[in-house]
Structures are given as C-alpha cells and as structure tokens.
Write an enzyme that holds these catalytic residues in place. Structure first.
Site, PDB file in Angstrom:
ATOM      1  N   ASP A   1     -24.595  -2.697  20.441  1.00 33.09           N
ATOM      2  CA  ASP A   1     -25.382  -2.628  19.207  1.00 33.09           C
ATOM      3  C   ASP A   1     -26.876  -2.533  19.503  1.00 33.09           C
ATOM      4  OD1 ASP A   1     -23.024  -2.813  17.858  1.00 33.09           O
ATOM      5  OD2 ASP A   1     -23.315  -4.851  17.125  1.00 33.09           O
ATOM      6  N   GLY A   2     -27.320  -3.163  20.603  1.00 31.98           N
ATOM      7  CA  GLY A   2     -28.734  -3.090  20.966  1.00 31.98           C
ATOM      8  C   GLY A   2     -29.187  -1.674  21.243  1.00 31.98           C
TER       9      GLY A   2
ATOM     10  N   ASN B   1     -31.684  -4.436  11.783  1.00 34.98           N
ATOM     11  CA  ASN B   1     -30.988  -5.722  11.647  1.00 34.98           C
ATOM     12  C   ASN B   1     -31.784  -6.709  10.803  1.00 34.98           C
ATOM     13  OD1 ASN B   1     -28.512  -5.368  12.793  1.00 34.98           O
ATOM     14  ND2 ASN B   1     -28.928  -6.512  14.660  1.00 34.98           N
TER      15      ASN B   1
ATOM     16  N   ASP C   1     -37.373 -24.330  10.411  1.00 36.56           N
ATOM     17  CA  ASP C   1     -37.679 -23.567  11.621  1.00 36.56           C
ATOM     18  C   ASP C   1     -38.131 -22.146  11.316  1.00 36.56           C
ATOM     19  OD1 ASP C   1     -37.167 -25.672  13.234  1.00 36.56           O
ATOM     20  OD2 ASP C   1     -35.313 -24.904  14.102  1.00 36.56           O
TER      21      ASP C   1
END
Length: 374
Positions: A138-139, A217, A247
């Site tokens: 996917d990267g 994404n 966070d």
C-alpha cells in the site's frame, strides 16, 4: 495524446442506460462539468450505481511503473514486466530515475526504458501517462499517487508488500492481469484524496500560506515530543465542532479507514463511501467518539493562541511540519480521485482485504453438539 476512457455506474454485469448519464469529469481540469465529451481523457458518470467499470475509448500507449525499493523480488519482476510491456505490447514505459540507473547497471538492453530529470519534467509528463503500475504494498500506491498533484491515471497495484488493502493483484499472474486491464472493461475503485494546506498566523497575506498537499490515507496532527496534551480547536465549515485534548487527531479518507484511523478506534469504511473520518488519538475524555463527516465540508484545525505547546502535522506519514500557536490546518476532499483497478469488483476486494489483512471477526465456530433449547 493521452488515451481516453469512460466510466459507467451500474449493477454488476449490466450497463446503465444513456438516460441515467449524469455528468462528465474532465481530467484536463479536474472539474465536474456537463460539457460534451472532447477528444481528451474523460469519465462518463452514471447515477444509481453499484460497481464502477472503466472502458478504454482509445488504447493506452504509455505506462509508468513505481516499485518498492531495496527488494530483490520486486527488481526481478520489474525487469521481466518491462520487457513484456515493450516487446509484446509495444508500450512506452517510464520508471523513476533511481530505477532506471539500477536497470542500466544490470543490462544495457533495458535502455528503452524512459525516465525524467526533475519535478518540472515529470509535471510535463503527467498528461502523457495512460496507466500507472505499482509493484509493492500500500505504501507504494501512496507514493505513486503523491507524484500526481492533480489528475491521476488509473493505477494497477500488484501485491508485493506487507499490507494489501489497495493491492488486489498477484504478481505471478501479471501477464493475464495486464492483458485484461489493457483490453478492458475493468472494475475500479474511486478513492478520494484530502487536499490540505497550512495557514500560518505570521502570514499577513494570502500568498504567504503554504501550498496544497494531497493525501490518500490521512493527515495526522499530534503533540510530538511534548509532554503536554495536544489542544486543538476544530471547525467544520466555520461551525465549531469540538476542542481536542489528547495525543492528537486524524483526518482520514475512507481509503485510509483501515490504516492509522482504525488503530485509533475509527470505523472501517468502504473506500467508495464519500466522507472524512474525524478520529481522535487517545482523547482525555470518556465520551469522545469518532465522527464521519460528509465529503463536501471543509475542516479547519487550529492550535489556539493560548496553547501550552505546538503541534505537529504529517501527510500520509511524511512531510512532517510544526504548527505553532495560531497556525491552522485546512482540509477538504480534493477534486481528483485516485482510481485503482479491482481484481473482481470494489466491494468484493474490500471485504477480502479486511478478512485476509486483519482477520476480521475470525473466531472458532460454535459447537453444534451442546445443549439445546427445548
């Protein structure tokens, strides 16, 4: 001239009637118009949809291949695929400069492969590309999409990585896969991208705001190395949404719903559902549940002027930048989606990916020989 194609919306195995044709998306400008189809690349959009089918109107002539680096299996396959595309299909093939140098070091017979020199040259190359092939995970798909700052040609993703939510094709059958893709029609998934830019408080003029960044994404705002909770004011079309204390925050596309957003407690969403996922990261609240916002809104996330610390923003895990007090991140759905080819069709591929990649709802079957109600 770039190859042209049309997209039709309809039930699987059926063609939609002309009376259902709704609008045309021109990839020259990225705008949705109702103008007559020109000789350039266009998409015909049909309403009342299930599957999306791509049909070539003119044959593809030029492809570009993006590969995962530092992989022997990927390098060997790319050499074989390049030769097949050139010798058996007569296509013009482009690769990244790094890959071209590696290929020529291996064999001078690969000198037919083309590349580019710099960012300016590849931007001029974009209108010539008919098809994108990725060899990796996917990267690699994210990287390929990031190379196109506007319209993106159809992508054929081969699975040669650790994740496979966007890569349905197996490399062993690449000839059959590419034969079918080049001939058409093929099912595709239209994946929305987020268009993001940062507005600096110190910028006194509009031209001082930073350029747009496109993500497939998600965009993530976090507290970095600070020990303080992130303090973020969030607005949707100028209406106050909430203040995030925790966070950080993830603004995700539906394609990215199975990535960082999922790890932070967000829902999995079919990639063709239009929307923006609003997912807090470790919020300091018992009632802060994730949201899914409609695709037509603009989301603004600002670091308050009285914030005790700055925040950090990253785009698809890259391009990390600092947000000081008063700075804001603005996100909306980009006008140029990313189309990825399906092995079967979009819903089938999505469900298979969450079963195979996440082992979703995998459990032992309940025994049938236990006590029964009487």
């Amino acid at each position: 001239m770039q190859a042209s194609f049309k997209l039709s919306w309809g039930c699987k195995g059926q063609q939609a009637n002309d009376q259902h044709k709704k609008e045309i998306v021109s990839f020259e400008s990225g705008n949705i118009t109702t103008a007559d189809r020109s000789s350039k690349q266009v998409w015909t959009i049909v309403s009342n949809a299930a599957a999306i089918s791509l049909t070539w109107e003119t044959s593809p002539q030029t492809v570009i291949i993006f590969t995962k680096p530092n992989s022997t299996s990927v390098r060997l396959l790319s050499v074989e695929m390049l030769r097949w595309l050139r010798e058996h299909k007569g296509l013009n093939v482009y690769v990244e400069p790094r890959v071209k140098a590696e290929l020529l070091a291996e064999s001078s017979s690969l000198d037919f492969v083309q590349t580019w020199e710099d960012d300016k040259e590849i931007s001029l190359l974009h209108p010539m590309i008919d098809l994108v092939i990725t060899l990796g995970g996917d990267g690699t798909v994210l990287w390929a999409a990031s190379m196109f700052k506007g319209p993106v040609p159809p992508i054929v993703p081969f699975s040669m990585g650790s994740l496979g939510f966007m890569t349905p094709f197996h490399s062993e059958q690449y000839r059959d896969c590419l034969e079918a893709v080049l001939k058409g029609p093929i099912s595709i998934t239209l994946r929305h991208r987020l268009q993001c830019h940062i507005i600096r408080d110190k910028a006194r003029h509009d031209y001082e705001t930073e350029e747009n960044t496109l993500v497939l994404n998600e965009v993530t705002i976090d507290r970095g190395i600070s020990s303080y909770l992130t303090n973020l004011e969030c607005y949707c079309d100028n209406s106050f949404v909430t203040c995030v204390q925790g966070d950080g925050l993830i603004l995700s596309t539906t394609s990215g719903s199975t990535a960082y957003s999922l790890a932070a407690g967000g829902s999995m969403v079919h990639p063709q559902v239009p929307g923006i996922l609003f997912t807090p990261i470790c919020p300091h609240s018992l009632s802060f549940r994730p949201l899914i916002l409609p695709d037509h809104v603009t989301v603004r996330v600002q670091v308050p002027f009285n914030s005790r610390s700055s925040a950090w923003v990253s785009f698809d895990g890259k391009g990390r930048k600092q947000l000081e007090a008063g700075d804001a991140l603005v996100c909306s759905i980009a006008p140029w989606p990313v189309s990825t080819a399906c092995q079967v069709e979009s819903t089938h591929d999505f469900l298979r990916s969450i079963h195979d990649g996440l082992h979703w709802n995998l459990r032992k079957t309940q025994s049938s020989d236990g006590p029964r109600d009487t």
